[in-house]
Design a protein around this motif. Structure first.
Motif, mmCIF file in Angstrom:
data_model
loop_
_atom_site.group_PDB
_atom_site.id
_atom_site.type_symbol
_atom_site.label_atom_id
_atom_site.label_comp_id
_atom_site.label_asym_id
_atom_site.label_seq_id
_atom_site.Cartn_x
_atom_site.Cartn_y
_atom_site.Cartn_z
ATOM 1 N N UNK A 63 6.982 50.959 32.240
ATOM 2 C CA UNK A 63 6.848 49.919 33.266
ATOM 3 C C UNK A 63 8.195 49.281 33.571
ATOM 4 N N UNK A 64 8.999 49.046 32.523
ATOM 5 C CA UNK A 64 10.333 48.481 32.744
ATOM 6 C C UNK A 64 11.149 49.408 33.631
ATOM 7 N N UNK A 65 11.179 50.688 33.285
ATOM 8 C CA UNK A 65 11.975 51.655 34.061
ATOM 9 C C UNK A 65 11.528 51.671 35.518
ATOM 10 N N UNK A 66 10.215 51.734 35.747
ATOM 11 C CA UNK A 66 9.696 51.822 37.115
ATOM 12 C C UNK A 66 10.015 50.578 37.930
ATOM 13 N N UNK A 67 10.041 49.420 37.283
ATOM 14 C CA UNK A 67 10.236 48.147 37.997
ATOM 15 C C UNK A 67 11.660 47.900 38.454
ATOM 16 N N UNK A 68 12.604 48.643 37.890
ATOM 17 C CA UNK A 68 14.016 48.326 38.174
ATOM 18 C C UNK A 68 14.417 48.665 39.614
ATOM 19 N N UNK A 69 13.648 49.501 40.286
ATOM 20 C CA UNK A 69 13.953 49.794 41.692
ATOM 21 C C UNK A 69 13.816 48.552 42.551
ATOM 22 N N UNK A 70 12.707 47.821 42.370
ATOM 23 C CA UNK A 70 12.495 46.571 43.108
ATOM 24 C C UNK A 70 13.482 45.503 42.661
ATOM 25 N N UNK A 71 13.715 45.451 41.351
ATOM 26 C CA UNK A 71 14.633 44.455 40.791
ATOM 27 C C UNK A 71 16.027 44.581 41.401
ATOM 28 N N UNK A 72 16.576 45.797 41.409
ATOM 29 C CA UNK A 72 17.922 46.010 41.953
ATOM 30 C C UNK A 72 17.962 45.780 43.465
ATOM 31 N N UNK A 73 16.927 46.230 44.165
ATOM 32 C CA UNK A 73 16.879 46.001 45.608
ATOM 33 C C UNK A 73 16.795 44.507 45.921
ATOM 34 N N UNK A 74 16.070 43.775 45.075
ATOM 35 C CA UNK A 74 15.957 42.329 45.261
ATOM 36 C C UNK A 74 17.292 41.627 45.115
ATOM 37 N N UNK A 75 18.070 42.038 44.133
ATOM 38 C CA UNK A 75 19.395 41.449 43.917
ATOM 39 C C UNK A 75 20.298 41.712 45.126
ATOM 40 N N UNK A 76 20.274 42.946 45.620
ATOM 41 C CA UNK A 76 21.106 43.305 46.779
ATOM 42 C C UNK A 76 20.673 42.521 48.015
ATOM 43 N N UNK B 231 11.103 56.856 36.961
ATOM 44 C CA UNK B 231 10.074 57.439 36.092
ATOM 45 C C UNK B 231 10.623 58.684 35.390
ATOM 46 N N UNK B 232 11.385 59.487 36.131
ATOM 47 C CA UNK B 232 11.958 60.718 35.580
ATOM 48 C C UNK B 232 12.958 60.398 34.474
ATOM 49 N N UNK B 233 13.744 59.341 34.680
ATOM 50 C CA UNK B 233 14.694 58.913 33.641
ATOM 51 C C UNK B 233 13.961 58.571 32.349
ATOM 52 N N UNK B 234 12.890 57.823 32.477
ATOM 53 C CA UNK B 234 12.107 57.441 31.299
ATOM 54 C C UNK B 234 11.519 58.673 30.609
ATOM 55 N N UNK B 235 11.046 59.623 31.388
ATOM 56 C CA UNK B 235 10.469 60.849 30.831
ATOM 57 C C UNK B 235 11.528 61.649 30.084
ATOM 58 N N UNK B 236 12.730 61.710 30.638
ATOM 59 C CA UNK B 236 13.819 62.437 29.978
ATOM 60 C C UNK B 236 14.134 61.850 28.614
ATOM 61 N N UNK B 237 14.219 60.529 28.554
ATOM 62 C CA UNK B 237 14.526 59.872 27.278
ATOM 63 C C UNK B 237 13.420 60.138 26.264
ATOM 64 N N UNK B 238 12.166 60.068 26.711
ATOM 65 C CA UNK B 238 11.030 60.302 25.812
ATOM 66 C C UNK B 238 11.020 61.710 25.240
ATOM 67 N N UNK B 239 11.504 62.666 26.032
ATOM 68 C CA UNK B 239 11.487 64.074 25.593
ATOM 69 C C UNK B 239 12.834 64.526 25.025
ATOM 70 N N UNK B 240 13.755 63.574 24.858
ATOM 71 C CA UNK B 240 15.035 63.888 24.243
ATOM 72 C C UNK B 240 16.045 64.546 25.156
ATOM 73 N N UNK B 241 15.834 64.434 26.462
ATOM 74 C CA UNK B 241 16.763 65.017 27.430
ATOM 75 C C UNK B 241 17.664 63.907 27.982
ATOM 76 N N UNK B 242 18.919 64.212 28.242
ATOM 77 C CA UNK B 242 19.840 63.220 28.796
ATOM 78 C C UNK B 242 19.396 62.804 30.202
ATOM 79 N N UNK B 243 19.468 61.504 30.471
ATOM 80 C CA UNK B 243 19.119 61.011 31.808
ATOM 81 C C UNK B 243 20.328 60.960 32.736
ATOM 82 N N UNK B 244 21.489 61.395 32.230
ATOM 83 C CA UNK B 244 22.762 61.233 32.941
ATOM 84 C C UNK B 244 22.715 61.735 34.378
#
Length: 436
Positions: free
Chosen positions: A109-122, A55-68
């Motif tokens: 929603x895409x950003x938030x869902x990737x935690x489950x997605x990546x854990x599912x793959x592992x 969620x924080x990554x998505x917020x950074x992009x929306x506000x023009x801050x690097x998510x690095x």
């Protein structure tokens, strides 16, 4: 072959050591064929959940801050799990795609869902199970609501061809393929939908507690675990704040008559709590549990001959509806009716609501009782045992707690009392001790 669906929460999959526990649990029972993982949760008190970082990554992009810097923590977390498990999996490829998608403006929603997605793959790789992306089988309507019928069909069609699979929780997609998430805790819902679609024999929900407790452990020291509870009792307790399971997750399995077992990943030998449709032929405990919430306001309306005035309560409720306010409870007498409203609902609308009730209903009096707490004592066994109410009220009297409101449901499964906020913790303890 028996079919068991297992859902594992974020604490159960927080790091590699937890993954190893999960694998042992799954392999211990050959019936555990379909697994729903959450995103990695906290490893310790000062840790951060992966979903919150996304969620924080998505917020950074929306506000023009690097998510690095933030995304680096996510990469380290997943890479560490894969390396510690010794998997032959290039997780960095998946992480790169997620990072670029978020940087290029992917939805919240895409950003938030990737935690489950990546854990599912592992987890699929670790177990040797097929991976089924939830966006292929969980369908949402344009308004963000679940398309239950189509979801059930897609799950049936997909899983009938796969003997063992990992399906990430928490998200699905709309008809355009855009990711849509459930509310927080929605992996419970995914597990329930999967269980209902394959007509599972059991839906296991693995977390970091050994089932439901009879009372809040922050208030009552070492409360007993509830061994068995009906869906109706669970609904009553969940509504008053006692929640281990996402509320929406109850309905798909309830309709299918599938029991739920709440289990502890860290103590798998514990029986946990079994949730069933009914206990008609079993001896029930007098009470199943006690739960409550603070910060309510009670608006007490009195009018002579109210019972003869057609539409009086309808007028009152229409005023709440017009002001977009929902009520928790509405106990009534011949000439009185009370509105129990959460302070979070009433907010700055109290004076407006009272004035509109005066103008529309012309009551004899309106009295407002702020700083109220509501406590529900719940148990299917209440109806068959005499003196339950007396025991509840006696416990509160002994503790010198004044009862401001009393209500009992028609099912005789729930006694609700209203008390002052400041008496809340003492009241919970008093009622619990009276029955244990």
């Amino acid at each position: 072959m028996n079919k068991v669906v297992t859902k594992f929460g974020g604490s159960s999959l927080a790091d590699a050591s937890q993954f190893k526990k999960v694998k042992e649990i799954i392999l211990a029972d050959d019936a555990r064929r379909y697994v729903i993982p959450s995103a990695p949760g906290k490893r310790h008190g000062k840790d951060t959940k992966i979903t919150d970082l996304l969620y924080l990554c998505h917020m950074h992009v929306e506000t023009g801050i690097s998510l690095e810097d933030v995304f680096k923590h996510i990469e380290e977390r997943y890479t560490g799990i894969v390396n510690d498990l010794g998997l032959d999996l290039d997780i960095s490829t998946y992480l790169d795609v997620v990072k670029k998608d978020i940087e290029n403006g992917a939805s919240k929603d895409y950003a938030a869902s990737r935690g489950e997605y990546l854990n599912g793959i592992i987890l699929a790789n670790y177990l040797g199970y097929d991976f089924v992306d939830a966006k292929e089988v969980i369908l949402f309507n344009e308004d963000g609501t679940l398309n239950s019928e189509e979801t059930n069909k897609r799950l049936k069609d997909k899983l009938c061809k796969i003997e063992r699979a990992v399906i990430p929780g928490f998200y699905g997609a709309d008809e355009q393929g855009e990711i849509v998430t459930f509310s927080r805790g929605g992996s419970d819902v995914t597990g329930s939908l999967v269980a209902a679609s394959i007509n599972a024999d059991l839906y296991e929900n693995w977390t970091d507690v050994s089932g439901f407790l009879m009372a809040d452990p922050r208030i009552v020291e070492n409360p007993k675990t509830i061994g068995k509870i009906t869906y109706k009792e669970l609904r009553e307790l969940s509504y008053m704040g006692a929640s281990v399971l996402h509320e929406e997750a109850i309905f798909p399995v309830k309709e299918a008559g599938i029991p739920i077992n709440i289990k502890n990943t860290n103590l798998p030998e514990d029986k946990g709590t079994i949730i069933v449709q009914d206990t008609e032929n079993e001896k029930c405990k007098t009470i199943t549990g006690i739960a409550g919430k603070k910060n309510f306001t009670v608006i007490s309306i009195e009018k002579a001959m109210m019972n003869n005035e057609l539409g009086f309560c309808r007028k009152v409720l229409s005023i709440l509806e017009m002001n977009n306010i929902s009520f928790e409870n509405m106990p009534a007498g011949i000439d009185t009716v009370c509105l129990v409203i959460a302070d979070s609902e009433l907010k700055k609308k109290k004076d407006i609501v009272i004035e509109e009730i005066r103008r529309s209903c012309n009551p004899d009096s309106i009295v407002v009782h702020p700083n109220m707490a509501m406590i529900a004592t719940v148990g299917k066994g209440m109806a068959k045992n005499k003196g339950v109410a007396a025991k509840v009220f006696g416990a509160l009297a002994k503790a010198k707690i004044n009862i401001r409101m009393i209500d009992q449901g028609s099912s005789e499964m729930n006694i609700l009392v209203g008390i002052e906020n400041e008496d809340f913790e003492r009241a919970i303890k008093s009622i619990y001790n009276a029955f244990n």
